[in-house]
Design a protein around this motif. Structure first.
Motif, PDB file in Angstrom:
ATOM      1  N   SER A  75      35.093  57.715  27.775  1.00  0.00           N
ATOM      2  CA  SER A  75      34.498  58.905  27.156  1.00  0.00           C
ATOM      3  C   SER A  75      34.575  58.855  25.633  1.00  0.00           C
ATOM      4  O   SER A  75      33.596  59.168  24.945  1.00  0.00           O
ATOM      5  CB  SER A  75      35.194  60.169  27.664  1.00  0.00           C
ATOM      6  OG  SER A  75      35.074  60.290  29.070  1.00  0.00           O
ATOM      7  N   ARG A 121      32.232  57.183  23.223  1.00  0.00           N
ATOM      8  CA  ARG A 121      31.028  57.936  22.867  1.00  0.00           C
ATOM      9  C   ARG A 121      31.408  59.153  22.023  1.00  0.00           C
ATOM     10  O   ARG A 121      30.724  60.179  22.064  1.00  0.00           O
ATOM     11  CB  ARG A 121      30.304  58.401  24.134  1.00  0.00           C
ATOM     12  CG  ARG A 121      30.056  57.308  25.135  1.00  0.00           C
ATOM     13  CD  ARG A 121      29.098  57.749  26.229  1.00  0.00           C
ATOM     14  NE  ARG A 121      29.502  58.975  26.897  1.00  0.00           N
ATOM     15  CZ  ARG A 121      30.310  59.029  27.968  1.00  0.00           C
ATOM     16  NH1 ARG A 121      30.800  57.913  28.468  1.00  0.00           N
ATOM     17  NH2 ARG A 121      30.610  60.179  28.538  1.00  0.00           N
ATOM     18  N   ALA A 169      29.018  61.200  20.074  1.00  0.00           N
ATOM     19  CA  ALA A 169      28.053  61.984  20.846  1.00  0.00           C
ATOM     20  C   ALA A 169      28.693  63.166  21.555  1.00  0.00           C
ATOM     21  O   ALA A 169      28.050  64.194  21.757  1.00  0.00           O
ATOM     22  CB  ALA A 169      27.352  61.080  21.873  1.00  0.00           C
ATOM     23  N   ILE A 170      29.977  63.050  21.959  1.00  0.00           N
ATOM     24  CA  ILE A 170      30.569  64.097  22.794  1.00  0.00           C
ATOM     25  C   ILE A 170      31.451  65.064  22.031  1.00  0.00           C
ATOM     26  O   ILE A 170      31.779  66.131  22.551  1.00  0.00           O
ATOM     27  CB  ILE A 170      31.397  63.483  23.945  1.00  0.00           C
ATOM     28  CG1 ILE A 170      32.680  62.847  23.409  1.00  0.00           C
ATOM     29  CG2 ILE A 170      30.575  62.508  24.751  1.00  0.00           C
ATOM     30  CD1 ILE A 170      33.667  62.422  24.487  1.00  0.00           C
ATOM     31  N   HIS A 186      30.109  68.379  21.946  1.00  0.00           N
ATOM     32  CA  HIS A 186      29.563  68.842  23.232  1.00  0.00           C
ATOM     33  C   HIS A 186      30.689  68.911  24.257  1.00  0.00           C
ATOM     34  O   HIS A 186      30.657  68.234  25.270  1.00  0.00           O
ATOM     35  CB  HIS A 186      28.455  67.898  23.725  1.00  0.00           C
ATOM     36  CG  HIS A 186      27.184  67.997  22.947  1.00  0.00           C
ATOM     37  ND1 HIS A 186      26.451  69.156  22.838  1.00  0.00           N
ATOM     38  CD2 HIS A 186      26.507  67.075  22.226  1.00  0.00           C
ATOM     39  CE1 HIS A 186      25.383  68.947  22.092  1.00  0.00           C
ATOM     40  NE2 HIS A 186      25.400  67.691  21.701  1.00  0.00           N
ATOM     41  N   ALA A 244      33.747  66.157  29.111  1.00  0.00           N
ATOM     42  CA  ALA A 244      33.265  64.787  29.287  1.00  0.00           C
ATOM     43  C   ALA A 244      34.358  63.901  29.884  1.00  0.00           C
ATOM     44  O   ALA A 244      34.109  63.085  30.777  1.00  0.00           O
ATOM     45  CB  ALA A 244      32.787  64.222  27.948  1.00  0.00           C
ATOM     46  N   ALA A 272      24.676  66.137  29.112  1.00  0.00           N
ATOM     47  CA  ALA A 272      25.089  64.751  29.358  1.00  0.00           C
ATOM     48  C   ALA A 272      23.945  63.776  29.129  1.00  0.00           C
ATOM     49  O   ALA A 272      24.178  62.582  28.900  1.00  0.00           O
ATOM     50  CB  ALA A 272      25.613  64.605  30.785  1.00  0.00           C
ATOM     51  N   GLU A 285      24.234  62.076  25.638  1.00  0.00           N
ATOM     52  CA  GLU A 285      25.495  61.496  25.195  1.00  0.00           C
ATOM     53  C   GLU A 285      25.346  60.043  24.777  1.00  0.00           C
ATOM     54  O   GLU A 285      26.121  59.541  23.970  1.00  0.00           O
ATOM     55  CB  GLU A 285      26.549  61.610  26.308  1.00  0.00           C
ATOM     56  CG  GLU A 285      27.069  63.023  26.510  1.00  0.00           C
ATOM     57  CD  GLU A 285      28.201  63.090  27.510  1.00  0.00           C
ATOM     58  OE1 GLU A 285      28.604  62.016  28.003  1.00  0.00           O
ATOM     59  OE2 GLU A 285      28.680  64.197  27.799  1.00  0.00           O
ATOM     60  N   HIS A 286      24.363  59.336  25.342  1.00  0.00           N
ATOM     61  CA  HIS A 286      24.157  57.920  24.996  1.00  0.00           C
ATOM     62  C   HIS A 286      22.961  57.744  24.070  1.00  0.00           C
ATOM     63  O   HIS A 286      22.435  56.637  23.938  1.00  0.00           O
ATOM     64  CB  HIS A 286      23.941  57.098  26.264  1.00  0.00           C
ATOM     65  CG  HIS A 286      25.113  57.110  27.199  1.00  0.00           C
ATOM     66  ND1 HIS A 286      26.284  56.453  26.925  1.00  0.00           N
ATOM     67  CD2 HIS A 286      25.297  57.712  28.397  1.00  0.00           C
ATOM     68  CE1 HIS A 286      27.138  56.637  27.916  1.00  0.00           C
ATOM     69  NE2 HIS A 286      26.569  57.404  28.810  1.00  0.00           N
ATOM     70  N   ARG A 304      24.728  52.755  24.527  1.00  0.00           N
ATOM     71  CA  ARG A 304      23.663  53.642  24.061  1.00  0.00           C
ATOM     72  C   ARG A 304      22.286  53.053  24.369  1.00  0.00           C
ATOM     73  O   ARG A 304      22.139  51.854  24.611  1.00  0.00           O
ATOM     74  CB  ARG A 304      23.776  53.918  22.568  1.00  0.00           C
ATOM     75  CG  ARG A 304      23.597  52.714  21.675  1.00  0.00           C
ATOM     76  CD  ARG A 304      23.573  53.147  20.199  1.00  0.00           C
ATOM     77  NE  ARG A 304      23.628  51.990  19.310  1.00  0.00           N
ATOM     78  CZ  ARG A 304      24.742  51.523  18.785  1.00  0.00           C
ATOM     79  NH1 ARG A 304      25.891  52.089  19.100  1.00  0.00           N
ATOM     80  NH2 ARG A 304      24.731  50.490  17.969  1.00  0.00           N
TER      81      ARG A 304
END
Length: 614
Positions: A43, A46, A49-50, A53, A58, A510, A513-514, A560
C-alpha cells in the motif's frame, strides 16, 4: 482516521494497529508481522496516491484481501484462542467490526464483503461464541472498559492497601498484569480474577491467548470508530488479545516497511559483476592488509572500471552537467548515490543529482534540481519526462517548478505554489501541456508550454490525472460527505477543457490509486481496479467497456499505468519486489506481453520514463 502526509509518521502511529489486527486474524506473531508488513509495503509504495485518500483504508483493504484470498489453510489459530473454530470470513467479520471498530458499510469497503454477508457472518460468530464463551454476552453492571480509552475516562477502583499491587511505593504499580489474573493473586490463595478481561477464575496461563488482562494497552485501532459495536465484553476481550502481541514483533515494523518502500530494488548485473571481481581481489589483500584495505581496493576498482553506455554509474562517478542544448531524447532518469556524503535532497551534491539517460546511451546530470528521498517528509523529489523525451519537469532548489525544453534550452515556470504532500505531474502526449497537483490542495495547475500561460483548476482535493493534446484535463475531485451511506468521502471524475466540460460522475477512489492514462482519442481512460484489473472507462460517461485482464499474475504488483502506446495498447509498470517490468496490454483482447524495450533492463520502481525505443 486523520490523513497523514508523512509516511514515517503514519507507519509509526498506525503500524502497530495493523500488526495487532493481523495478530487476531492469524493467531501467530510471526505470521501477523509478515501479513502486516506485506500489506503496508504494497500500500505504501503507492503513498503519493493514497495518502490523501484514507491511507488506513487502503492498508486494511490489502491486509484483509491477503488474509481472505489465501489458499489452503495458512492461518490456523492456536488451541484456546477466542476465535478458534471460526471460518476465515467469520473471523474477519468479527475482527473488522469489534477490534477495528468499523461500521458494516465501512467494513464492507475494506474487506470486499457486502454488508449482508458481513451481517450473516457476525450472526454466525455470535451463535458459536455464545456456546463457547457465554460470559462475553452477559450484561454486567460494570461493563468492561476499553484499554484504549484515555485515563480520565477509566473507572479504576480505589487502591486497596492490603493489595501489594496497589501500593503507591510498589515500583510495579500501574504495570500490565500477568495473563490470567491480577498482580496480587498467588497460586493456591483462592483468589479469583476481578479483571474484566478474564472469563471466570484466573487459571494458570498456559497460552499467550489466555483471556487475561492486556500485556500492554493497544495503540489506537487503524480504522475510524464510526459505530460503537454491541457486545462490549467481546470487543474488550479482542482488544486484550491483540494487545498481547509481543513487543518484539511490533518493534521495528515501521522501519522495516519504510526501508522496503524507499529502497532501490533493482541491482544492476554489471555492478554485481564488478563488485564480485573486486571482492575476490580484495579478499586476497585482506589477509595481509586487513579489512580496511578490502574497502579501499573495492572502491578503487569500482571507480576505475568502465561501464557500458546506458548502464548505471557506480557510486561517486560524476556525470557531466546537462549541456545548454540536448537534441538526443531522454529515455529515463534516476538519482545518483553519494557514498560518503550526507544527502541534501533540496540542493544535492553532484553525486546525488538526477542522471538523465538518453536514447544514444549518453548520460548527463541535472544540476539545478531537487533529487532523492526526503525521510523527514516521506516524499520523493519530483521529476517527470514528456513521452518524446524532449522536455522535463523538476523542482529547483528554490522550490519553483520548471519545464525545460532540452533541444532548445528554453525553461518556463509553472506558476503555482507548492502545496502540502507529494507532487503529481502529468503531461500531454505531445509534450505541450504539463499538469501539477498536490495532495490535499484545492488548486491544481496546467502549463501551456507554447504560450507560457498557467491555468488554475479549482475544486476540493483536486488532482489532474491526465491531459490531452488539446489541453482537455481529466480531473478527479474528492469531497467529505455525511449524507452518502457507507462513505466518509466521495470522489468524482470530470473532463475539463476549452471545448469540453462534463458535469462529472462518482467513481471508486481505488480506481485512481495507480494513476490513469488518456488515450489518443481524448476519451478512453485506462485505470486499474483495487483487485489489479486493467479497465477502460469512457471519461465522458464513466461507462467501463472491454475485457478486464488481471495484472497480478505470477505474483506481480501494479506500480502505475504509464501511457497508451497506440489506439489499443496500454503500457503498465509492474514489479515482483526485485525486478520492474513494462507490460503492454491490449484493451480489446486482454492479452499482455513484455515491452521489447531495453529500458526494462535498467529502470527502477519510480524512475521517470521518457522516450521509448522506436
Amino acid at each position: 482516521m486523520s490523513k497523514s502526509h508523512d509516511l514515517s509518521a503514519f507507519l509509526a502511529s498506525y503500524g502497530p494497529s495493523f500488526a495487532r489486527t493481523a495478530y487476531l486474524l492469524t493467531g501467530d506473531a510471526d505470521k501477523a508481522r509478515e501479513l502486516a508488513t506485506a500489506a503496508l509495503v504494497a500500500s505504501c509504495r503507492r503513498w503519493s496516491a493514497i495518502h490523501y485518500h484514507r491511507p488506513a483504508d487502503a492498508v486494511l483493504r490489502d491486509l484483509y484481501g491477503r488474509f481472505l484470498g489465501a489458499t489452503g489453510a495458512p492461518w490456523p489459530l492456536p488451541e484456546g484462542h477466542l476465535l478458534a473454530g471460526l471460518a476465515p470470513r467469520t473471523r474477519a467479520a468479527v475482527v473488522v467490526t469489534f477490534h477495528d471498530g468499523l461500521s458494516l458499510p465501512h467494513a464492507a469497503q475494506v474487506t470486499g464483503l457486502w454488508t449482508g454477508a458481513l451481517d450473516d457472518e457476525l450472526r454466525r460468530a455470535r451463535t458459536q461464541l455464545r456456546a463457547t464463551h457465554p460470559t462475553l454476552f452477559e450484561n454486567p453492571a460494570n461493563p468492561p472498559e476499553d484499554p484504549t480509552a484515555p485515563p480520565e475516562n477509566r473507572t479504576d477502583p480505589p487502591a486497596d492497601p492490603a493489595d501489594p499491587s496497589q501500593d503507591p511505593a510498589d515500583p510495579t504499580r500501574g504495570q500490565a498484569e500477568p495473563a490470567g489474573g491480577r498482580r496480587g493473586d498467588r497460586p493456591g490463595n483462592g483468589a479469583t480474577s476481578a479483571s474484566p478481561w478474564t472469563l471466570g477464575p484466573a487459571p494458570e496461563p498456559t497460552s499467550p491467548w489466555t483471556l487475561g488482562p492486556a500485556a500492554e494497552p493497544p495503540a489506537p485501532t487503524a480504522g475510524i470508530h464510526d459505530a460503537a459495536p454491541g457486545d462490549p465484553a467481546l470487543r474488550a476481550a479482542l482488544l486484550g488479545l491483540a494487545a498481547g502481541m509481543p513487543r518484539a514483533d511490533v518493534a521495528g515494523l515501521a522501519e522495516t516497511v519504510l526501508r522496503r518502500v524507499t529502497a532501490r530494488r533493482r541491482v544492476r548485473a554489471s555492478v554485481w559483476t564488478l563488485a564480485s571481481l573486486g571482492l575476490v581481489a580484495a579478499m586476497v589483500t585482506a589477509i595481509v592488509a586487513g579489512l580496511s584495505a578490502v574497502a579501499d581496493r573495492m572502491d578503487e576498482a569500482t571507480d576505475r572500471s568502465p561501464f557500458a553506455p546506458g548502464t548505471r554509474a557506480p557510486a561517486q562517478e560524476i556525470r557531466d552537467p546537462l549541456p545548454a542544448a540536448l537534441p538526443d531524447p531522454v529515455r529515463f532518469a534516476y538519482t545518483g548515490y553519494c557514498r560518503d556524503a550526507e544527502a541534501d535532497v533540496h540542493d544535492p551534491q553532484p553525486c546525488g543529482q538526477w542522471v538523465l539517460t538518453t536514447r544514444s546511451g549518453a548520460e548527463w546530470r541535472l544540476p539545478d534540481a531537487r533529487a532523492g528521498y526526503d525521510p523527514a517528509t516521506g516524499e520523493s523529489m519530483p521529476l517527470a519526462l514528456s513521452q518524446d523525451g524532449h522536455r522535463l519537469v523538476y523542482q529547483n532548489p528554490q522550490g519553483r517548478y520548471l519545464v525545460h525544453d532540452l533541444p532548445t534550452g528554453v525553461v518556463k515556470r509553472i506558476d503555482a505554489t507548492a502545496g502540502d504532500g507529494e507532487a503529481h505531474i502529468s503531461s500531454s502526449r505531445d509534450g505541450r501541456y504539463f499538469a501539477l497537483s498536490f495532495g490535499d490542495a484545492d488548486d491544481s495547475a496546467v502549463l501551456d508550454f507554447r504560450t507560457g500561460a498557467t491555468r488554475t483548476v479549482r475544486g476540493a482535493d483536486v488532482e489532474i490525472l491526465a491531459v490531452h493534446d488539446d489541453g482537455t484535463r481529466v480531473v478527479a475531485e474528492r469531497r467529505d460527505t455525511g449524507s452518502v451511506p457507507g462513505h466518509a468521502s466521495v470522489s468524482t471524475l470530470r473532463l475539463d477543457g476549452a471545448g469540453t466540460r462534463t458535469k462529472g460522475f462518482r467513481i471508486d477512489p481505488a480506481l485512481i490509486e495507480h494513476g490513469a492514462a488518456l488515450a489518443p482519442d481524448g476519451r478512453s481512460l485506462a485505470l486499474v481496479t483495487a483487485d489489479d484489473r486493467l479497465v477502460t472507462m469512457d471519461a465522458r460517461t464513466g461507462r467501463v467497456t472491454g475485457p478486464r485482464p488481471r495484472l497480478d499474475a505470477d505474483g506481480l504488483e501494479v506500480i502505475r499505468v504509464e501511457r497508451w502506446l497506440s489506439r489499443d495498447k496500454v503500457l503498465v509498470r509492474l514489479w515482483d519486489e526485485e525486478d520492474v517490468y513494462l507490460v503492454q496490454v491490449d484493451v480489446r483482447t486482454g492479452e499482455s506481453a513484455d515491452l521489447g524495450d531495453s529500458a526494462t533492463e535498467w529502470i527502477d520502481y519510480s524512475d521517470p520514463l521518457g522516450a521509448l525505443e522506436k
